[in-house]
Design a protein around this motif. Sequence first.
Motif, PDB file in Angstrom:
ATOM      1  N   VAL A 306       0.833  -1.200   0.000  1.00 11.55           N
ATOM      2  CA  VAL A 306       0.000   0.000   0.000  1.00 11.55           C
ATOM      3  C   VAL A 306       0.873   1.257   0.000  1.00 11.55           C
ATOM      4  CG1 VAL A 306      -1.710   1.320   1.308  1.00 11.55           C
ATOM      5  CG2 VAL A 306      -1.913  -1.174   1.147  1.00 11.55           C
ATOM      6  N   LEU A 307       1.899   1.268   0.842  1.00 12.10           N
ATOM      7  CA  LEU A 307       2.803   2.419   0.912  1.00 12.10           C
ATOM      8  C   LEU A 307       3.485   2.664  -0.434  1.00 12.10           C
ATOM      9  CD1 LEU A 307       4.485   1.752   4.386  1.00 12.10           C
ATOM     10  CD2 LEU A 307       2.791   3.513   3.858  1.00 12.10           C
ATOM     11  N   GLU A 308       3.901   1.600  -1.096  1.00 12.56           N
ATOM     12  CA  GLU A 308       4.565   1.745  -2.396  1.00 12.56           C
ATOM     13  C   GLU A 308       3.594   2.271  -3.446  1.00 12.56           C
ATOM     14  OE1 GLU A 308       8.120  -1.583  -2.328  1.00 12.56           O
ATOM     15  OE2 GLU A 308       6.111  -2.220  -2.909  1.00 12.56           O
ATOM     16  N   ALA A 309       2.378   1.744  -3.437  1.00 12.65           N
ATOM     17  CA  ALA A 309       1.390   2.172  -4.434  1.00 12.65           C
ATOM     18  C   ALA A 309       1.101   3.663  -4.318  1.00 12.65           C
ATOM     19  CB  ALA A 309       0.094   1.369  -4.270  1.00 12.65           C
ATOM     20  N   VAL A 310       0.968   4.148  -3.084  1.00 11.31           N
ATOM     21  CA  VAL A 310       0.654   5.562  -2.865  1.00 11.31           C
ATOM     22  C   VAL A 310       1.917   6.417  -2.969  1.00 11.31           C
ATOM     23  CG1 VAL A 310      -0.317   7.226  -1.241  1.00 11.31           C
ATOM     24  CG2 VAL A 310      -1.299   4.940  -1.407  1.00 11.31           C
ATOM     25  N   GLY A 311       2.994   5.939  -2.357  1.00 15.49           N
ATOM     26  CA  GLY A 311       4.229   6.732  -2.308  1.00 15.49           C
ATOM     27  C   GLY A 311       4.837   6.997  -3.667  1.00 15.49           C
ATOM     28  N   TYR A 312       4.725   6.032  -4.582  1.00 12.54           N
ATOM     29  CA  TYR A 312       5.325   6.190  -5.903  1.00 12.54           C
ATOM     30  C   TYR A 312       4.328   6.681  -6.955  1.00 12.54           C
ATOM     31  CZ  TYR A 312       9.188   3.701  -3.749  1.00 12.54           C
ATOM     32  OH  TYR A 312      10.214   3.340  -2.917  1.00 12.54           O
ATOM     33  N   GLY A 313       3.149   7.113  -6.500  1.00 15.72           N
ATOM     34  CA  GLY A 313       2.197   7.739  -7.400  1.00 15.72           C
ATOM     35  C   GLY A 313       1.396   6.797  -8.269  1.00 15.72           C
ATOM     36  N   CYS A 359      12.982  -4.043   4.334  1.00 20.69           N
ATOM     37  CA  CYS A 359      13.268  -2.795   5.064  1.00 20.69           C
ATOM     38  C   CYS A 359      13.540  -1.643   4.104  1.00 20.69           C
ATOM     39  CB  CYS A 359      14.463  -2.990   5.998  1.00 20.69           C
ATOM     40  SG  CYS A 359      14.114  -4.054   7.414  1.00 20.69           S
ATOM     41  N   GLN A 360      14.303  -1.917   3.044  1.00 17.49           N
ATOM     42  CA  GLN A 360      14.602  -0.872   2.076  1.00 17.49           C
ATOM     43  C   GLN A 360      13.354  -0.454   1.301  1.00 17.49           C
ATOM     44  OE1 GLN A 360      17.805  -2.341  -0.370  1.00 17.49           O
ATOM     45  NE2 GLN A 360      19.379  -1.903   1.173  1.00 17.49           N
ATOM     46  N   SER A 361      12.498  -1.427   0.998  1.00 17.15           N
ATOM     47  CA  SER A 361      11.256  -1.103   0.295  1.00 17.15           C
ATOM     48  C   SER A 361      10.381  -0.179   1.140  1.00 17.15           C
ATOM     49  CB  SER A 361      10.478  -2.389  -0.034  1.00 17.15           C
ATOM     50  OG  SER A 361      11.195  -3.200  -0.935  1.00 17.15           O
ATOM     51  N   ILE A 362      10.307  -0.473   2.445  1.00 14.33           N
ATOM     52  CA  ILE A 362       9.499   0.359   3.348  1.00 14.33           C
ATOM     53  C   ILE A 362      10.081   1.756   3.439  1.00 14.33           C
ATOM     54  CG2 ILE A 362       8.773   0.663   5.745  1.00 14.33           C
ATOM     55  CD1 ILE A 362       8.687  -2.422   5.938  1.00 14.33           C
ATOM     56  N   GLU A 363      11.386   1.855   3.627  1.00 14.61           N
ATOM     57  CA  GLU A 363      12.029   3.169   3.762  1.00 14.61           C
ATOM     58  C   GLU A 363      11.845   4.007   2.505  1.00 14.61           C
ATOM     59  OE1 GLU A 363      16.106   2.646   4.853  1.00 14.61           O
ATOM     60  OE2 GLU A 363      15.673   2.750   6.999  1.00 14.61           O
ATOM     61  N   GLY A 364      12.069   3.389   1.346  1.00 10.50           N
ATOM     62  CA  GLY A 364      11.926   4.123   0.092  1.00 10.50           C
ATOM     63  C   GLY A 364      10.515   4.651  -0.105  1.00 10.50           C
ATOM     64  N   ALA A 365       9.523   3.811   0.202  1.00 10.65           N
ATOM     65  CA  ALA A 365       8.126   4.225   0.046  1.00 10.65           C
ATOM     66  C   ALA A 365       7.767   5.328   1.038  1.00 10.65           C
ATOM     67  CB  ALA A 365       7.202   3.023   0.239  1.00 10.65           C
TER      68      ALA A 365
END
Length: 428
Positions: A306-313, A359-365
């Motif tokens: 969810v964070l990646e979907a929203v964070g990366y637009g 962990c890196q995926s979470i931080e990046g998002a």
Amino acid sequence: MDETKSYKLGDRITSDIIVRLRNKEGRPEVFHSHSVVLKKNSKYFADRLSHPNPSTCIAVQCSDSDYEYHVAFLRRLYLPVDSLLDSWDSVQSAVGVLLVAAAFCCEEITQSCIQYLEAVPWEDKEEEEIIKAVSKLGPIAMPILARIQPVDLSATRNVFISAIRFATSTGRPCPPFGDELKTSAQEQVEYMLGDDEDTALVTADDEVKSEIRIGLSKICFSFEEDLSSLLLESDLSCEAAENKIMQSLSDLEWMCTILPKIDMMKDFVANWVDTSVNVLRVVEDKKLDSVMWGLKFKLIEVTTKVLEAVGYGNVIFPAPGRVLLLKTWLPYVRKIKPLLDSVGSEEMGYPYKMGEDLCQSIEGALVSLILALPSNDQADILADWMNTEQVRYPDLSEAFEVWCYRTKSAKRRLVEGVDRVDNATVSL
């Protein structure tokens, strides 16, 4: 009475014609044959033997790879028509003889091959060979491919919708297969939607999207219901209780896989934001302090999507919703990682430790998500991050640096704007 029935391939006494198979391996090449059989069953041989003074030897060129198929073809010229279909014993042999029979214009053997291949199952490798063979033969062999012809859109959609209903079912598993059928349905739904290298079998029209939304609602309702019931369980160490909630959560994770392929991930994000507070209310209850680590870890994985979907637009979501998403899940991520690390350090082969990639995926998002917020909201989140003990993870220093630079630049632009206004006033 059919006079050809009395003849046998290789009978030197009655033979009046020789068929010579030319090949490079020195295999037996000479086959004592009978012109009456050859002319009756093959237009090619009939044409060759129709000359006023036909040769008593017909040479046929064949490669090493199809030598056996030529021999099999010659033998079948001597079989009664009603025995041909029972003479086949493999797909490979039938495909090979089919090409030879078509080349020698033998309609009975060709049709027998086609009828056999149309009816029997194929292995993947055999299917490729069949497709190649049919492409050389044209329309005559098209019945073989009926099972793999494209299905009309209506039939495809009906199958897909049925698969969606099965894949999103939330009832008890169907004995004796357990969850295998449901898992298979999920895999096939994913396959039918295709990905970068595949061609999608279905189009996400209104009917398909409506069915998927119904399925998503069922899974979400089941998850929330199972999650709430955890606090009513007398024994939270019971494996059955954890398995039930983990199945619901796995179904949600699967939805995260298929929804982006049909531009419906926003539906999932909206639901996740709405239910996040209630989810964490249960998960962070004291009753679950030292149990259900698999649930807690899986929540992190789903939330990361969810964070990646929203964070990366990829999903456009209003700023208040993005702020709520961050303020709800950032404290949980910050809290749960050291707990999972601690338990993992005490247990060999612990499966719920947050790996480096996760962990890196979470931080990046998180960084991308924060930097897309209004500056005041960024300030609130970054201040809260620096006031906690777990400032090392997630590391939001990149977001902090960008925020500082932007804030200073904004201040400079403001001052420069005021100066320009003052100078303009003086000049007047």
